[in-house]
Write a protein that holds these residues in place. Structure first.
Motif, PDB file in Angstrom:
ATOM      1  N   GLU A 230      14.435  -6.405  11.441  1.00 21.66           N
ATOM      2  CA  GLU A 230      14.271  -4.977  11.664  1.00 21.66           C
ATOM      3  C   GLU A 230      13.257  -4.630  12.750  1.00 21.66           C
ATOM      4  OE1 GLU A 230      14.086  -2.588   8.024  1.00 21.66           O
ATOM      5  OE2 GLU A 230      14.585  -4.409   6.926  1.00 21.66           O
ATOM      6  N   ALA A 231      12.256  -5.461  12.941  1.00 22.92           N
ATOM      7  CA  ALA A 231      11.218  -5.166  13.930  1.00 22.92           C
ATOM      8  C   ALA A 231      11.694  -5.591  15.317  1.00 22.92           C
ATOM      9  CB  ALA A 231       9.924  -5.867  13.558  1.00 22.92           C
ATOM     10  N   THR A 232      12.703  -4.904  15.825  1.00 22.35           N
ATOM     11  CA  THR A 232      13.411  -5.350  17.021  1.00 22.35           C
ATOM     12  C   THR A 232      12.637  -5.131  18.316  1.00 22.35           C
ATOM     13  OG1 THR A 232      14.571  -3.228  17.061  1.00 22.35           O
ATOM     14  CG2 THR A 232      15.688  -5.078  15.985  1.00 22.35           C
ATOM     15  N   PHE A 233      11.492  -4.430  18.243  1.00 24.22           N
ATOM     16  CA  PHE A 233      10.658  -4.256  19.432  1.00 24.22           C
ATOM     17  C   PHE A 233       9.290  -4.906  19.219  1.00 24.22           C
ATOM     18  CE2 PHE A 233       8.518  -1.506  22.761  1.00 24.22           C
ATOM     19  CZ  PHE A 233       9.224  -2.037  23.831  1.00 24.22           C
ATOM     20  N   SER A 234       9.265  -5.950  18.396  1.00 25.69           N
ATOM     21  CA  SER A 234       8.010  -6.655  18.100  1.00 25.69           C
ATOM     22  C   SER A 234       8.189  -8.148  18.351  1.00 25.69           C
ATOM     23  CB  SER A 234       7.600  -6.450  16.638  1.00 25.69           C
ATOM     24  OG  SER A 234       7.311  -5.096  16.377  1.00 25.69           O
ATOM     25  N   THR A 235       7.283  -8.703  19.151  1.00 27.33           N
ATOM     26  CA  THR A 235       7.222 -10.149  19.318  1.00 27.33           C
ATOM     27  C   THR A 235       5.783 -10.534  19.617  1.00 27.33           C
ATOM     28  OG1 THR A 235       8.336 -12.067  20.292  1.00 27.33           O
ATOM     29  CG2 THR A 235       7.707 -10.295  21.814  1.00 27.33           C
ATOM     30  N   GLY A 236       5.394 -11.696  19.141  1.00 25.19           N
ATOM     31  CA  GLY A 236       4.025 -12.159  19.319  1.00 25.19           C
ATOM     32  C   GLY A 236       3.023 -11.448  18.426  1.00 25.19           C
ATOM     33  N   THR A 237       3.504 -10.716  17.449  1.00 33.90           N
ATOM     34  CA  THR A 237       2.607  -9.930  16.608  1.00 33.90           C
ATOM     35  C   THR A 237       2.356 -10.619  15.274  1.00 33.90           C
ATOM     36  OG1 THR A 237       2.177  -7.679  15.825  1.00 33.90           O
ATOM     37  CG2 THR A 237       4.372  -8.561  15.426  1.00 33.90           C
ATOM     38  N   VAL A 238       1.342 -10.141  14.582  1.00 31.46           N
ATOM     39  CA  VAL A 238       1.002 -10.635  13.253  1.00 31.46           C
ATOM     40  C   VAL A 238       1.065  -9.461  12.285  1.00 31.46           C
ATOM     41  CG1 VAL A 238      -0.741 -11.746  11.814  1.00 31.46           C
ATOM     42  CG2 VAL A 238      -0.502 -12.404  14.221  1.00 31.46           C
ATOM     43  N   LEU A 239       1.870  -9.600  11.258  1.00 27.81           N
ATOM     44  CA  LEU A 239       1.971  -8.566  10.232  1.00 27.81           C
ATOM     45  C   LEU A 239       1.166  -9.008   9.018  1.00 27.81           C
ATOM     46  CD1 LEU A 239       3.064  -5.983   9.007  1.00 27.81           C
ATOM     47  CD2 LEU A 239       5.187  -7.193   8.465  1.00 27.81           C
ATOM     48  N   ALA A 240       0.093  -8.285   8.730  1.00 28.82           N
ATOM     49  CA  ALA A 240      -0.732  -8.588   7.568  1.00 28.82           C
ATOM     50  C   ALA A 240      -0.079  -8.034   6.312  1.00 28.82           C
ATOM     51  CB  ALA A 240      -2.118  -7.990   7.746  1.00 28.82           C
ATOM     52  N   ALA A 241       0.094  -8.908   5.333  1.00 27.94           N
ATOM     53  CA  ALA A 241       0.583  -8.494   4.015  1.00 27.94           C
ATOM     54  C   ALA A 241      -0.452  -8.988   3.017  1.00 27.94           C
ATOM     55  CB  ALA A 241       1.961  -9.083   3.750  1.00 27.94           C
ATOM     56  N   ASP A 242      -1.611  -8.329   3.042  1.00 24.16           N
ATOM     57  CA  ASP A 242      -2.799  -8.864   2.355  1.00 24.16           C
ATOM     58  C   ASP A 242      -3.514  -7.855   1.466  1.00 24.16           C
ATOM     59  OD1 ASP A 242      -3.994  -7.181   4.174  1.00 24.16           O
ATOM     60  OD2 ASP A 242      -4.888  -8.761   5.392  1.00 24.16           O
ATOM     61  N   GLY A 243      -2.858  -6.737   1.159  1.00 29.83           N
ATOM     62  CA  GLY A 243      -3.483  -5.748   0.308  1.00 29.83           C
ATOM     63  C   GLY A 243      -4.730  -5.134   0.902  1.00 29.83           C
ATOM     64  N   GLY A 244      -4.829  -5.206   2.235  1.00 31.94           N
ATOM     65  CA  GLY A 244      -5.979  -4.643   2.931  1.00 31.94           C
ATOM     66  C   GLY A 244      -7.151  -5.589   3.080  1.00 31.94           C
ATOM     67  N   LEU A 245      -7.016  -6.828   2.599  1.00 29.60           N
ATOM     68  CA  LEU A 245      -8.135  -7.757   2.553  1.00 29.60           C
ATOM     69  C   LEU A 245      -8.788  -7.997   3.912  1.00 29.60           C
ATOM     70  CD1 LEU A 245      -9.888  -9.724   0.946  1.00 29.60           C
ATOM     71  CD2 LEU A 245      -8.081 -11.439   1.194  1.00 29.60           C
ATOM     72  N   GLY A 246      -7.966  -8.128   4.943  1.00 30.89           N
ATOM     73  CA  GLY A 246      -8.524  -8.420   6.254  1.00 30.89           C
ATOM     74  C   GLY A 246      -8.894  -7.196   7.067  1.00 30.89           C
ATOM     75  N   HIS A 247      -8.744  -5.992   6.477  1.00 30.93           N
ATOM     76  CA  HIS A 247      -8.842  -4.785   7.294  1.00 30.93           C
ATOM     77  C   HIS A 247      -9.590  -3.629   6.656  1.00 30.93           C
ATOM     78  CE1 HIS A 247      -5.664  -6.771   9.618  1.00 30.93           C
ATOM     79  NE2 HIS A 247      -5.133  -7.028   8.460  1.00 30.93           N
ATOM     80  N   VAL A 248      -9.679  -3.627   5.334  1.00 25.69           N
ATOM     81  CA  VAL A 248     -10.238  -2.489   4.622  1.00 25.69           C
ATOM     82  C   VAL A 248     -11.375  -2.956   3.735  1.00 25.69           C
ATOM     83  CG1 VAL A 248      -9.754  -0.636   2.970  1.00 25.69           C
ATOM     84  CG2 VAL A 248      -8.006  -1.307   4.632  1.00 25.69           C
ATOM     85  N   GLU A 249     -12.481  -2.246   3.776  1.00 22.12           N
ATOM     86  CA  GLU A 249     -13.612  -2.601   2.906  1.00 22.12           C
ATOM     87  C   GLU A 249     -13.420  -1.999   1.532  1.00 22.12           C
ATOM     88  OE1 GLU A 249     -18.496  -2.261   2.698  1.00 22.12           O
ATOM     89  OE2 GLU A 249     -17.409  -1.646   4.505  1.00 22.12           O
ATOM     90  N   LYS A 250     -13.483  -2.833   0.528  1.00 16.21           N
ATOM     91  CA  LYS A 250     -13.305  -2.348  -0.837  1.00 16.21           C
ATOM     92  C   LYS A 250     -14.579  -1.665  -1.312  1.00 16.21           C
ATOM     93  CE  LYS A 250     -11.575  -3.764  -5.362  1.00 16.21           C
ATOM     94  NZ  LYS A 250     -11.025  -4.878  -6.160  1.00 16.21           N
ATOM     95  N   THR A 251     -14.438  -0.474  -1.882  1.00 18.48           N
ATOM     96  CA  THR A 251     -15.613   0.266  -2.344  1.00 18.48           C
ATOM     97  C   THR A 251     -15.718   0.194  -3.870  1.00 18.48           C
ATOM     98  OG1 THR A 251     -14.298   2.301  -2.424  1.00 18.48           O
ATOM     99  CG2 THR A 251     -15.523   1.841  -0.407  1.00 18.48           C
TER     100      THR A 251
END
Length: 251
Positions: A230-251
């Motif tokens: 489905e991501a037909t305009f995406s190449t060389g990318t990384v899709l994080a499926a991590d529940g926000g672990l690598g991107h969001v600070e848990k409060t």
């Protein structure tokens, strides 16, 4: 059906995330070659997938002979494929002082070397306009103790996918990476964990993950198949499926 007529290869496909991807592909009408190394999971997959268009193959990603044989089988069975999902992996935990040469070699051989030579052998079989997806891990961009070699190995996979994306542009083949966080797989991501270790890892993972839980394999599979078809305009990318672990600070 969503994947009617599609042909795919899934390494590390007998359990966990790989198996979830295999199931979704088969449910959508695809035909799949899937690999595994553990005899128990291989036989279970053969039994459970009997009568479906699934070809279960024993293949060790650290063996160049096995990779060559896999390529021959895929060529003979499919000719060309629409998707290669390079998903196999191996990891152990421990502080840097405890890492032996044997442990280091096994992790790099399966993850980095295995991914490279699997891609080298199967890339010619991917149809122009097809797709490749690699499995990395959230730890490849983070600094965590006791997973130094696993971090190195998965970072190598991520880099390989990005470089391969550039190389395959002329053929219209998209190459992307899925980066899972804590996921409810049989090994919980680490081959040598005891049941007690897994229980502790489950508790710690839930506490660390901003969404407060582990992913289900089916959730990671959905990310993989999005990148694949489905991501037909995406190449060389990384899709994080991590529940926000690598991107969001848990409060």
């Amino acid at each position: 059906m969503k994947y009617e007529g599609k042909k795919a290869v899934v390494t590390g496909g007998t359990h966990g995330i790989g198996r979830a991807v295999v199931e979704a592909l088969l449910d959508g009408g695809a035909e799949v070659v899937l690999t595994g190394r553990n005899e128990r999971t291989i036989e279970a997959a053969r039994t459970e997938l009997a009568g479906r268009p699934a070809h279960v193959v024993r293949s060790d990603a650290a063996s160049l002979a096995d990779i060559a044989a896999l390529g021959d089988l895929v060529a003979d069975t499919f000719g060309t494929v629409d998707l290669v999902f390079v998903n196999h992996g191996y990891a152990e935990t421990g502080p840097i002082g405890s890492v032996t040469e044997q442990v280091y070699d096994r992790m790099l051989d399966v993850n980095a070397k295995g991914a490279f030579f699997t891609a080298q052998r199967l890339t010619p079989l991917v149809a122009d306009g097809g797709s490749m997806v690699f499995t990395s891990a959230v730890l490849d961009g983070m600094g965590w103790p006791d997973v130094t070699v696993a971090t190195m190995a998965k970072a190598a996979v991520r880099a390989l996918a990005q470089a391969l994306a550039a190389e395959l542009l002329p053929r219209g083949i998209r190459v992307n990476t899925v980066s899972p966080g804590f996921t409810l797989t049989p090994t919980m991501g680490f081959a040598t964990m005891t049941e007690a270790d897994q229980a502790a890892n489950l508790e710690a993972g839930n506490a660390l993950t901003p969404m407060g839980r582990h992913a289900r394999p089916e959730e990671i599979a959905a990310a993989v198949l999005f990148l694949a078809f489905e991501a037909t305009f995406s190449t060389g990318t990384v899709l994080a499926a991590d529940g926000g672990l690598g991107h969001v600070e848990k409060t």
